[in-house]
Design a protein around this motif. Structure first.
Motif, mmCIF file in Angstrom:
data_model
loop_
_atom_site.group_PDB
_atom_site.id
_atom_site.type_symbol
_atom_site.label_atom_id
_atom_site.label_comp_id
_atom_site.label_asym_id
_atom_site.label_seq_id
_atom_site.Cartn_x
_atom_site.Cartn_y
_atom_site.Cartn_z
ATOM 1 N N SER A 78 20.189 7.221 50.411
ATOM 2 C CA SER A 78 20.190 8.681 50.533
ATOM 3 C C SER A 78 18.766 9.179 50.746
ATOM 4 N N TRP A 79 17.824 8.528 50.070
ATOM 5 C CA TRP A 79 16.414 8.845 50.222
ATOM 6 C C TRP A 79 15.570 7.673 49.742
ATOM 7 N N GLU A 80 14.311 7.648 50.195
ATOM 8 C CA GLU A 80 13.327 6.650 49.779
ATOM 9 C C GLU A 80 12.019 7.374 49.516
ATOM 10 N N ARG A 81 11.309 6.928 48.474
ATOM 11 C CA ARG A 81 10.028 7.550 48.112
ATOM 12 C C ARG A 81 9.024 6.485 47.720
ATOM 13 N N ASN A 82 7.770 6.730 48.040
ATOM 14 C CA ASN A 82 6.684 5.879 47.582
ATOM 15 C C ASN A 82 6.328 6.333 46.169
ATOM 16 N N VAL A 83 6.237 5.402 45.238
ATOM 17 C CA VAL A 83 5.992 5.760 43.834
ATOM 18 C C VAL A 83 4.637 5.265 43.322
ATOM 19 N N LEU A 84 3.717 4.960 44.237
ATOM 20 C CA LEU A 84 2.413 4.453 43.813
ATOM 21 C C LEU A 84 1.666 5.409 42.889
ATOM 22 N N ASP A 85 1.703 6.691 43.195
ATOM 23 C CA ASP A 85 0.921 7.648 42.416
ATOM 24 C C ASP A 85 1.759 8.502 41.470
ATOM 25 N N CYS A 86 2.919 8.024 41.092
ATOM 26 C CA CYS A 86 3.768 8.816 40.196
ATOM 27 C C CYS A 86 3.506 8.440 38.736
ATOM 28 N N LYS A 87 3.937 9.310 37.841
ATOM 29 C CA LYS A 87 3.862 9.052 36.401
ATOM 30 C C LYS A 87 5.271 8.727 35.929
ATOM 31 N N VAL A 88 5.400 7.669 35.152
ATOM 32 C CA VAL A 88 6.707 7.255 34.632
ATOM 33 C C VAL A 88 6.581 7.065 33.136
ATOM 34 N N TYR A 89 7.532 7.633 32.413
ATOM 35 C CA TYR A 89 7.519 7.440 30.967
ATOM 36 C C TYR A 89 8.937 7.511 30.424
ATOM 37 N N ALA A 90 9.101 6.904 29.258
ATOM 38 C CA ALA A 90 10.398 6.882 28.578
ATOM 39 C C ALA A 90 10.619 8.209 27.879
ATOM 40 N N GLY A 91 11.889 8.569 27.715
ATOM 41 C CA GLY A 91 12.245 9.781 26.986
ATOM 42 C C GLY A 91 11.983 9.597 25.497
ATOM 43 N N ALA A 92 12.577 10.427 24.692
ATOM 44 C CA ALA A 92 12.403 10.385 23.235
ATOM 45 C C ALA A 92 12.802 9.027 22.679
ATOM 46 N N ALA A 93 12.255 8.689 21.537
ATOM 47 C CA ALA A 93 12.560 7.415 20.875
ATOM 48 C C ALA A 93 14.071 7.264 20.709
#
Length: 129
Positions: A78-93
């Motif tokens: 449906s879509w493709e994105r480059n994620v080199l400069d993205c921020k990724v983090y887990a939700g709440a514990a």
């Protein structure tokens, strides 16, 4: 060797400038990504919609630094994105949520387990390193 041959780049013994451009522009799926080989992480996650934030099941594939979204496994993306400069983090514990912040949008995703969420977060971190 004449002057015209000396100024033409030689690639694999070939002095044709068009051949040189073709080689440089070719895509190699097994190429190294910055400091290692491209990794692959894929599976079904729930994804919140942009407008109404309704959770929909999507098949996501992270190959190297490219994240692709599919309605079903084996379908066209449906879509493709480059994620080199993205921020990724887990939700709440204890939550299975992971958040991917890009320049122009924020993806809210949910895995089936905390362990799976952690695997996705690690895969994104590896893609950005």
């Amino acid at each position: 060797m004449g002057d015209s041959e000396a100024s033409t780049p030689r690639v694999g013994g070939v002095s044709d400038p068009q051949r040189h451009l073709e080689i440089r522009a070719s895509f190699n799926p097994s190429a190294h990504l910055r400091y290692g080989t491209a990794s692959l992480m894929e599976g079904y996650l729930l994804k919140a919609g942009q407008t109404f934030h309704i959770k929909k099941r999507r098949f996501l594939r992270l190959h190297g630094a490219t994240l692709s979204s599919y309605k079903e496994s084996g379908a066209q993306p449906s879509w493709e994105r480059n994620v080199l400069d993205c921020k990724v983090y887990a939700g709440a514990a204890g939550s299975t949520q992971l958040i991917v912040e890009m320049q122009d949008r924020k993806l809210e995703l949910w895995a089936e387990s905390v362990e799976e969420r952690d695997q996705w977060v690690a895969a994104f971190e590896h893609a950005g390193s």
